[in-house]
Design a protein around this motif. Sequence first.
Motif, PDB file in Angstrom:
ATOM      1  N   CYS A   1     -23.841  48.050 -42.144  1.00 28.29           N
ATOM      2  CA  CYS A   1     -23.680  48.573 -43.504  1.00 28.29           C
ATOM      3  C   CYS A   1     -23.716  50.094 -43.606  1.00 28.29           C
ATOM      4  CB  CYS A   1     -24.713  47.954 -44.432  1.00 28.29           C
ATOM      5  SG  CYS A   1     -26.387  48.533 -44.183  1.00 28.29           S
ATOM      6  N   HIS A   2     -23.895  50.810 -42.526  1.00 23.76           N
ATOM      7  CA  HIS A   2     -23.819  52.279 -42.526  1.00 23.76           C
ATOM      8  C   HIS A   2     -23.674  52.774 -41.094  1.00 23.76           C
ATOM      9  CE1 HIS A   2     -28.175  51.619 -41.891  1.00 23.76           C
ATOM     10  NE2 HIS A   2     -28.006  52.594 -41.026  1.00 23.76           N
ATOM     11  N   LEU A   3     -23.372  54.048 -40.948  1.00 25.72           N
ATOM     12  CA  LEU A   3     -23.271  54.680 -39.633  1.00 25.72           C
ATOM     13  C   LEU A   3     -24.300  55.795 -39.571  1.00 25.72           C
ATOM     14  CD1 LEU A   3     -21.723  55.046 -36.908  1.00 25.72           C
ATOM     15  CD2 LEU A   3     -20.308  56.731 -38.117  1.00 25.72           C
ATOM     16  N   ALA A   4     -25.030  55.858 -38.460  1.00 23.86           N
ATOM     17  CA  ALA A   4     -26.002  56.940 -38.264  1.00 23.86           C
ATOM     18  C   ALA A   4     -25.736  57.599 -36.923  1.00 23.86           C
ATOM     19  CB  ALA A   4     -27.430  56.384 -38.309  1.00 23.86           C
ATOM     20  N   GLU A   5     -26.213  58.824 -36.784  1.00 19.81           N
ATOM     21  CA  GLU A   5     -26.134  59.539 -35.517  1.00 19.81           C
ATOM     22  C   GLU A   5     -27.514  60.096 -35.221  1.00 19.81           C
ATOM     23  OE1 GLU A   5     -25.943  62.717 -32.722  1.00 19.81           O
ATOM     24  OE2 GLU A   5     -26.263  63.118 -34.845  1.00 19.81           O
ATOM     25  N   VAL A   6     -27.977  59.843 -34.002  1.00 20.70           N
ATOM     26  CA  VAL A   6     -29.262  60.362 -33.537  1.00 20.70           C
ATOM     27  C   VAL A   6     -29.052  60.907 -32.128  1.00 20.70           C
ATOM     28  CG1 VAL A   6     -31.661  59.831 -32.956  1.00 20.70           C
ATOM     29  CG2 VAL A   6     -30.593  58.688 -34.903  1.00 20.70           C
ATOM     30  N   ASP A   7     -29.233  62.185 -31.971  1.00 19.68           N
ATOM     31  CA  ASP A   7     -29.208  62.852 -30.666  1.00 19.68           C
ATOM     32  C   ASP A   7     -28.005  62.452 -29.800  1.00 19.68           C
ATOM     33  OD1 ASP A   7     -30.123  64.653 -28.793  1.00 19.68           O
ATOM     34  OD2 ASP A   7     -31.612  63.298 -27.936  1.00 19.68           O
ATOM     35  N   GLY A   8     -26.815  62.449 -30.423  1.00 22.17           N
ATOM     36  CA  GLY A   8     -25.600  62.183 -29.667  1.00 22.17           C
ATOM     37  C   GLY A   8     -25.190  60.722 -29.584  1.00 22.17           C
ATOM     38  N   TYR A   9     -26.003  59.812 -30.061  1.00 26.29           N
ATOM     39  CA  TYR A   9     -25.669  58.386 -30.080  1.00 26.29           C
ATOM     40  C   TYR A   9     -25.359  57.959 -31.507  1.00 26.29           C
ATOM     41  CZ  TYR A   9     -27.494  57.698 -25.352  1.00 26.29           C
ATOM     42  OH  TYR A   9     -27.701  57.747 -23.991  1.00 26.29           O
ATOM     43  N   TYR A  10     -24.433  57.007 -31.633  1.00 21.47           N
ATOM     44  CA  TYR A  10     -24.140  56.422 -32.937  1.00 21.47           C
ATOM     45  C   TYR A  10     -24.901  55.114 -33.065  1.00 21.47           C
ATOM     46  CZ  TYR A  10     -20.603  59.923 -33.615  1.00 21.47           C
ATOM     47  OH  TYR A  10     -19.968  61.127 -33.769  1.00 21.47           O
TER      48      TYR A  10
ATOM     49  N   ALA B   1     -36.995  74.783 -40.367  1.00 20.12           N
ATOM     50  CA  ALA B   1     -37.677  73.492 -40.443  1.00 20.12           C
ATOM     51  C   ALA B   1     -36.913  72.441 -39.641  1.00 20.12           C
ATOM     52  CB  ALA B   1     -37.826  73.053 -41.891  1.00 20.12           C
ATOM     53  N   ALA B   2     -35.579  72.455 -39.742  1.00 22.22           N
ATOM     54  CA  ALA B   2     -34.776  71.471 -39.016  1.00 22.22           C
ATOM     55  C   ALA B   2     -34.878  71.672 -37.510  1.00 22.22           C
ATOM     56  CB  ALA B   2     -33.319  71.551 -39.451  1.00 22.22           C
ATOM     57  N   ILE B   3     -35.011  72.910 -37.082  1.00 20.13           N
ATOM     58  CA  ILE B   3     -35.104  73.205 -35.661  1.00 20.13           C
ATOM     59  C   ILE B   3     -36.394  72.650 -35.073  1.00 20.13           C
ATOM     60  CG2 ILE B   3     -35.348  75.100 -33.997  1.00 20.13           C
ATOM     61  CD1 ILE B   3     -33.398  76.673 -35.792  1.00 20.13           C
ATOM     62  N   THR B   4     -37.457  72.601 -35.864  1.00 16.76           N
ATOM     63  CA  THR B   4     -38.734  72.137 -35.338  1.00 16.76           C
ATOM     64  C   THR B   4     -38.783  70.613 -35.182  1.00 16.76           C
ATOM     65  OG1 THR B   4     -39.729  72.066 -37.545  1.00 16.76           O
ATOM     66  CG2 THR B   4     -39.977  74.108 -36.282  1.00 16.76           C
TER      67      THR B   4
ATOM     68  N   ALA C   1     -34.579  66.604 -31.623  1.00 10.10           N
ATOM     69  CA  ALA C   1     -33.247  66.015 -31.831  1.00 10.10           C
ATOM     70  C   ALA C   1     -33.299  64.491 -31.898  1.00 10.10           C
ATOM     71  CB  ALA C   1     -32.296  66.466 -30.724  1.00 10.10           C
ATOM     72  N   ASP C   2     -34.192  63.880 -31.126  1.00 11.96           N
ATOM     73  CA  ASP C   2     -34.256  62.419 -31.146  1.00 11.96           C
ATOM     74  C   ASP C   2     -35.004  61.893 -32.367  1.00 11.96           C
ATOM     75  OD1 ASP C   2     -36.833  63.116 -30.358  1.00 11.96           O
ATOM     76  OD2 ASP C   2     -36.937  61.650 -28.748  1.00 11.96           O
ATOM     77  N   ARG C   3     -35.387  62.772 -33.285  1.00 12.49           N
ATOM     78  CA  ARG C   3     -36.019  62.381 -34.546  1.00 12.49           C
ATOM     79  C   ARG C   3     -35.225  62.850 -35.753  1.00 12.49           C
ATOM     80  NH1 ARG C   3     -39.572  58.395 -34.829  1.00 12.49           N
ATOM     81  NH2 ARG C   3     -40.884  58.326 -32.997  1.00 12.49           N
ATOM     82  N   GLN C   4     -34.017  63.389 -35.511  1.00 12.81           N
ATOM     83  CA  GLN C   4     -33.113  63.776 -36.592  1.00 12.81           C
ATOM     84  C   GLN C   4     -32.040  62.711 -36.715  1.00 12.81           C
ATOM     85  OE1 GLN C   4     -31.631  67.799 -36.301  1.00 12.81           O
ATOM     86  NE2 GLN C   4     -33.508  68.460 -35.291  1.00 12.81           N
ATOM     87  N   MET C   5     -31.865  62.205 -37.907  1.00 12.51           N
ATOM     88  CA  MET C   5     -30.902  61.126 -38.145  1.00 12.51           C
ATOM     89  C   MET C   5     -29.995  61.516 -39.306  1.00 12.51           C
ATOM     90  SD  MET C   5     -31.635  57.123 -39.212  1.00 12.51           S
ATOM     91  CE  MET C   5     -32.347  56.653 -37.640  1.00 12.51           C
TER      92      MET C   5
ATOM     93  N   GLU D   1     -37.523  57.297 -42.326  1.00 11.34           N
ATOM     94  CA  GLU D   1     -38.410  58.429 -42.652  1.00 11.34           C
ATOM     95  C   GLU D   1     -39.875  58.042 -42.488  1.00 11.34           C
ATOM     96  OE1 GLU D   1     -35.571  60.894 -45.751  1.00 11.34           O
ATOM     97  OE2 GLU D   1     -36.891  59.348 -46.564  1.00 11.34           O
ATOM     98  N   GLU D   2     -40.219  56.849 -42.915  1.00  9.89           N
ATOM     99  CA  GLU D   2     -41.601  56.369 -42.761  1.00  9.89           C
ATOM    100  C   GLU D   2     -41.983  56.246 -41.285  1.00  9.89           C
ATOM    101  OE1 GLU D   2     -41.525  52.699 -44.930  1.00  9.89           O
ATOM    102  OE2 GLU D   2     -41.324  53.730 -46.865  1.00  9.89           O
ATOM    103  N   ASN D   3     -40.987  56.123 -40.425  1.00 14.29           N
ATOM    104  CA  ASN D   3     -41.224  55.995 -38.988  1.00 14.29           C
ATOM    105  C   ASN D   3     -40.955  57.291 -38.228  1.00 14.29           C
ATOM    106  OD1 ASN D   3     -41.931  53.058 -38.089  1.00 14.29           O
ATOM    107  ND2 ASN D   3     -40.561  52.889 -39.851  1.00 14.29           N
ATOM    108  N   GLY D   4     -41.006  58.416 -38.932  1.00 15.06           N
ATOM    109  CA  GLY D   4     -40.981  59.720 -38.284  1.00 15.06           C
ATOM    110  C   GLY D   4     -39.644  60.396 -38.118  1.00 15.06           C
ATOM    111  N   TYR D   5     -38.592  59.864 -38.722  1.00 12.90           N
ATOM    112  CA  TYR D   5     -37.276  60.492 -38.618  1.00 12.90           C
ATOM    113  C   TYR D   5     -37.036  61.433 -39.797  1.00 12.90           C
ATOM    114  CZ  TYR D   5     -36.148  57.402 -34.812  1.00 12.90           C
ATOM    115  OH  TYR D   5     -36.172  56.759 -33.603  1.00 12.90           O
ATOM    116  N   HIS D   6     -36.351  62.532 -39.526  1.00 12.97           N
ATOM    117  CA  HIS D   6     -35.870  63.435 -40.574  1.00 12.97           C
ATOM    118  C   HIS D   6     -34.447  62.968 -40.866  1.00 12.97           C
ATOM    119  CE1 HIS D   6     -35.113  67.023 -42.884  1.00 12.97           C
ATOM    120  NE2 HIS D   6     -34.002  67.189 -42.198  1.00 12.97           N
ATOM    121  N   VAL D   7     -34.236  62.390 -42.059  1.00 13.82           N
ATOM    122  CA  VAL D   7     -32.970  61.732 -42.379  1.00 13.82           C
ATOM    123  C   VAL D   7     -32.139  62.580 -43.341  1.00 13.82           C
ATOM    124  CG1 VAL D   7     -31.894  59.667 -43.361  1.00 13.82           C
ATOM    125  CG2 VAL D   7     -34.014  59.457 -42.046  1.00 13.82           C
ATOM    126  N   THR D   8     -30.879  62.793 -42.969  1.00 12.40           N
ATOM    127  CA  THR D   8     -29.901  63.414 -43.854  1.00 12.40           C
ATOM    128  C   THR D   8     -28.948  62.319 -44.295  1.00 12.40           C
ATOM    129  OG1 THR D   8     -30.046  65.500 -42.648  1.00 12.40           O
ATOM    130  CG2 THR D   8     -28.095  65.173 -44.021  1.00 12.40           C
TER     131      THR D   8
END
Length: 164
Positions: A97-106, A38-41, A44-48, A67-74
Amino acid sequence: MNSKFTLGTVAAITAAGFIGFATFGLAESDRAPDTDTAAITVPADRQMTIWRDPSCGCCDAYADYAEENGYHVTRIDDPDFDKRSVEVGVPEQGLGCHLAEVDGYYINGLVPVEIIQRLMSERPEITGITLPGMPTNAPGMAGKSGTLKTYAFGEDGVAVYSNE
């Protein structure tokens, strides 16, 4: 008699094949979905991945917004996310207030998804972007209007990335 024996044998083999096929199909459909698949599908630019203080409700609201805007959030509970942020290059005076990573960018702080999508399409030579503090008009907060100044950071220093 030979034709009855042959016809009966063919019928039995055919029935056994259908039963085996049906049983195999049921066994496959009864299995739980493979979460790795599921994660592979998800592109990458929608995995956060978000590292956040576990007691921060704004971070949860922001993750819900993503998530409401189409990201798969961990979500990862990390009371020391600020130290992790500085380690990856976020300027101390620019912490959100937090750190996120999306497709190689912070992405640090409550950055609107439109700005993240712009980052993903432009793919500049930077480490990431940050929205310092917790502006009341940022996603995950109560307010809705006003401009948000987002900064790019990387090897070349810090510069305004967006002022929207």
